[in-house]
Design an enzyme around this catalytic site. Structure first.
Site, PDB file in Angstrom:
ATOM      1  N   CYS A  51      33.238  49.845  33.828  1.00  0.00           N
ATOM      2  CA  CYS A  51      34.278  49.186  33.034  1.00  0.00           C
ATOM      3  C   CYS A  51      33.831  48.958  31.588  1.00  0.00           C
ATOM      4  O   CYS A  51      32.811  48.320  31.348  1.00  0.00           O
ATOM      5  CB  CYS A  51      34.624  47.851  33.684  1.00  0.00           C
ATOM      6  SG  CYS A  51      35.776  46.845  32.726  1.00  0.00           S
ATOM      7  N   TYR A 167      44.168  52.512  27.523  1.00  0.00           N
ATOM      8  CA  TYR A 167      44.766  52.021  28.758  1.00  0.00           C
ATOM      9  C   TYR A 167      46.292  51.961  28.646  1.00  0.00           C
ATOM     10  O   TYR A 167      47.004  52.225  29.612  1.00  0.00           O
ATOM     11  CB  TYR A 167      44.201  50.638  29.105  1.00  0.00           C
ATOM     12  CG  TYR A 167      42.807  50.709  29.677  1.00  0.00           C
ATOM     13  CD1 TYR A 167      42.602  50.807  31.048  1.00  0.00           C
ATOM     14  CD2 TYR A 167      41.688  50.725  28.847  1.00  0.00           C
ATOM     15  CE1 TYR A 167      41.334  50.903  31.583  1.00  0.00           C
ATOM     16  CE2 TYR A 167      40.415  50.824  29.365  1.00  0.00           C
ATOM     17  CZ  TYR A 167      40.238  50.913  30.727  1.00  0.00           C
ATOM     18  OH  TYR A 167      38.971  51.016  31.247  1.00  0.00           O
TER      19      TYR A 167
END
Length: 280
Positions: A51, A167
């Site tokens: 991440c 994203y």
């Protein structure tokens, strides 16, 4: 708990991916006036090496010499239907050495048995009071920078245009939303390319938090975001100044040593798109 498998819950009526606010927003202070005093051995990070939002907390932790001040655990790169799990059988992952839990969600439920939000990472945890201090990565690294004697610097263009932009493109559920997000990603990268044509780092001659924020997205861009999130107008290798800058940062202590390509690539290859959105 909420259903974490329905990606449509995270899009607005235009099909745009909307990042929800983090749930825990406490603050560590040097003098302890907030109830959370900056002190060695008290705080713990729960992170994923896959991440980018969690990755930058590890970079700041190492850059500022906080390895002996703040401990951390690493979850499995694969996110299952119940979220992040601790699986020391996977290379680079660890058990939960603080609470002995098997899932990140258990940390949230320990703090609040009625919790109904998302089980995101990173998590900054207070081992003394047994509670979550903060689960917003930008605030965590700011605390490390300010309250642990570090310097803070931040640019909106990085967060909205690049860090979150990839994203917004990858999780868009409508063509217009995707087109808008992708355009902003590359407009922002073009801007950064221009900045780096005249100076070594984003704010000048020294590494700041802005460089940490940008690095974790850049290092994932070509192997992940170009194909997986369809941010494929250009690659980072096609930007001469950004490409040299990325290689420079990778070879700087704290950056390459915390970058695990195996976790990064396997996470995005093996975790479904419906589950990835909780990697904030």
């Amino acid at each position: 708990t909420i259903d974490t498998t329905d990606i449509l819950k995270w899009a607005n009526e235009k099909g745009e991916f909307i990042r929800k606010p983090s749930s825990f927003r406490n603050w560590i202070t040097a003098d302890g006036s907030s109830g959370f005093k900056a002190e060695a051995g008290r705080y713990h990070l729960y992170v994923s090496l896959a991440c980018p939002w969690a990755h930058r907390t590890l970079i700041v932790r190492q850059l500022k010499g906080l390895e002996d001040v703040i401990t951390f655990n690493v979850v499995d790169y694969h996110m299952g239907p119940n979220g992040w799990r601790f699986n020391p059988a996977v290379e680079g992952a660890t058990p939960d050495t603080v609470n002995g839990f098997s899932m990140i969600r258990e940390v949230y439920f320990k703090v609040d048995p009625d919790y109904s939000g998302r089980f995101t990472i990173p998590v900054l945890y207070d081992k003394v009071n047994g509670t979550i201090v903060d689960n917003e990565s930008s605030e965590i690294i700011r605390m490390l920078n300010t309250e642990f004697n570090c310097i803070y610097s931040c640019y909106t263009i990085l967060t909205q245009g690049i860090n979150n932009g990839v994203y917004r493109a990858g999780f868009a559920t409508a063509q217009d939303a995707y087109d808008k997000a992708v355009r902003e990603v590359f407009e922002s990268l073009d801007c950064v390319e221009g900045i780096l044509s005249t100076q070594r780092y984003l704010t000048g001659a020294s590494i700041t938090e802005a460089d940490v924020r940008l690095y974790t997205t850049l290092v994932r861009f070509d192997p992940v975001y170009v194909g997986h999130f369809k941010c494929n107008k250009k690659r980072i290798v096609d930007y001469p100044n950004i490409w040299g800058y990325l290689r420079d940062l990778y070879n700087t202590p704290g950056f390459g040593s915390t970058t695990n390509r195996y976790h990064i690539e396997h996470h995005y290859q093996k975790t479904s798109v419906k589950q990835k959105r909780t990697c904030y």
